[in-house]
Design a protein around this motif. Structure first.
Motif, mmCIF file in Angstrom:
data_model
loop_
_atom_site.group_PDB
_atom_site.id
_atom_site.type_symbol
_atom_site.label_atom_id
_atom_site.label_comp_id
_atom_site.label_asym_id
_atom_site.label_seq_id
_atom_site.Cartn_x
_atom_site.Cartn_y
_atom_site.Cartn_z
ATOM 1 N N ASP A 224 -4.561 8.140 6.008
ATOM 2 C CA ASP A 224 -4.107 8.497 4.682
ATOM 3 C C ASP A 224 -4.965 9.660 4.203
ATOM 4 O O ASP A 224 -6.189 9.577 4.235
ATOM 5 C CB ASP A 224 -4.251 7.286 3.768
ATOM 6 N N THR B 242 0.818 -1.208 0.000
ATOM 7 C CA THR B 242 0.000 0.000 0.000
ATOM 8 C C THR B 242 0.856 1.264 0.000
ATOM 9 O O THR B 242 1.743 1.407 0.841
ATOM 10 C CB THR B 242 -0.910 0.031 1.251
ATOM 11 N N ASN C 130 -5.587 6.565 -0.941
ATOM 12 C CA ASN C 130 -6.530 5.438 -0.978
ATOM 13 C C ASN C 130 -7.951 5.851 -0.587
ATOM 14 O O ASN C 130 -8.209 6.153 0.574
ATOM 15 C CB ASN C 130 -6.060 4.333 -0.022
ATOM 16 N N SER D 202 0.576 5.307 0.550
ATOM 17 C CA SER D 202 -0.342 6.240 1.204
ATOM 18 C C SER D 202 0.324 7.599 1.369
ATOM 19 O O SER D 202 1.524 7.750 1.140
ATOM 20 C CB SER D 202 -0.770 5.695 2.582
ATOM 21 N N ILE E 92 -0.853 1.290 6.597
ATOM 22 C CA ILE E 92 -0.813 2.751 6.725
ATOM 23 C C ILE E 92 -0.407 3.144 8.142
ATOM 24 O O ILE E 92 0.381 4.078 8.343
ATOM 25 C CB ILE E 92 -2.169 3.367 6.341
#
Length: 332
Positions: free
Chosen positions: A172, A148, A176, A150, A187
């Motif tokens: 975030d 991910t 996202n 972020s 995150i």
């Protein structure tokens, strides 16, 4: 010393090579001079040297100490094109197309970082976030065991009552729209790293919701509680608690009532929002109504430092984000 100055001092302590692929953009050219003069990084401008020279003259900019590279004529192009071809041939990329892409300044910058010719890059003064991130994700890719990417902001509050002496990291807020529980856990972990490396604080992570420790039942709450459990299992050293309402996360008196057994509640300095709507609205409320300074977004989760500017950014913004990127690079 304020946070920006602290970041600059860190950047100076171990200079990194930071690429500015929008090398003919006037604000970027002007920023290059200051970056070099203040020894914040070894700045590399990409673009046609004659065009860069023309912009420098028009803006009365001295580029002494700044490296200028033309992707179209650089001796690096064959190496970078070969690297891109090897990375993307399984997607059907041909060598001629790899060479064409490699001459694009954004891809050239990402490839320089990939092969170790630079330590990070900063763009976005004239390119969209998607255009800035695409080469990073295709070439540099995400960090090990991370899926991910972020965006976090470091918030500097005028009132030092909350966070860590007025410092908060929030995420975030940029990437996202609707993260999964797994993504929220990542995150949280990445934002804790930003708190340490950029803000210089020991992270206490609050996973935010409209419920505190089971006070409400809803699938949105369940996502946050699941994310918290995943974070605790995957990242055992992470001090994280959730789900927490905002007041329970940052106000000690509220935390005593709503989450009396938590070591994070009431003292959280990293706030993870459940989705992008909440994150984007939340950081702007802190910035505008709370009169806080927002530093970022700091992109998290990419294997090497890449940061995105607003197209409305100032010269000072480019300088500051370059210094921040250099500090991130020191920790890679």
């Amino acid at each position: 010393m304020d946070l920006i100055q602290s970041i600059k001092e860190k950047a100076k302590s171990k200079k990194q090579k930071i690429v500015l692929p929008e090398g003919t953009e006037p604000r970027t050219v002007q920023a290059g001079q200051v970056i070099a003069e203040e020894n914040l990084a070894d700045a590399i401008l990409l673009g046609n040297p004659e065009e860069i020279k023309k912009v420098a003259a028009e803006t009365e900019t001295d580029l002494t100490g700044v490296t200028v590279i033309d992707p179209n004529t650089s001796e690096l192009i064959d190496e970078l094109a070969e690297t891109l071809y090897e990375l993307r041939k399984h997607k059907g990329l041909s060598m001629p197309d790899a060479k064409k892409f490699a001459k694009n300044p954004l891809y050239f910058a990402a490839l320089m970082v990939k092969v170790g010719k630079a330590d990070g890059y900063v763009a976005g003064a004239e390119n969209t976030t998607g255009d800035v991130l695409r080469p990073a994700l295709q070439v540099i890719k995400t960090a090990e065991n991370i899926s991910t990417v972020s965006g976090a902001f470091v918030m500097v509050l005028p009132d030092q009552e909350y966070g860590s002496n007025g410092l908060l990291v929030v995420a975030d807020c940029a990437v996202n729209p609707n993260p999964t529980a797994q993504q929220l856990a990542e995150i949280a972990y990445l934002s804790a790293g930003t708190a340490k490396s950029i803000a210089g604080i020991e992270p206490k992570v609050g996973m935010l919701s409209f419920s505190t420790m089971g006070s409400a039942k809803h699938e949105l709450v369940e996502k946050v509680t699941t994310a918290t459990a995943i974070a605790k299992e995957r990242f055992s050293d992470l001090e994280v608690e959730g789900e927490l309402q905002l007041d329970a996360a940052i106000v000690p008196s509220v935390a005593k009532k709503k989450a009396p057994d938590s070591t994070v509640a009431g003292s959280a300095n990293v706030l993870v929002f459940p989705d992008l709507q909440a994150g984007n609205i939340g950081y702007k409320l802190i910035e505008r109504i709370g009169k806080a300074k927002a530093i970022g977004p700091v992109l998290q989760g990419i294997a090497k430092p890449v940061n995105d500017l607003s197209r409305g950014c100032s010269v000072e913004d480019i300088i500051n984000v370059t210094a921040l990127t250099a500090v991130q690079a020191q920790n890679c």
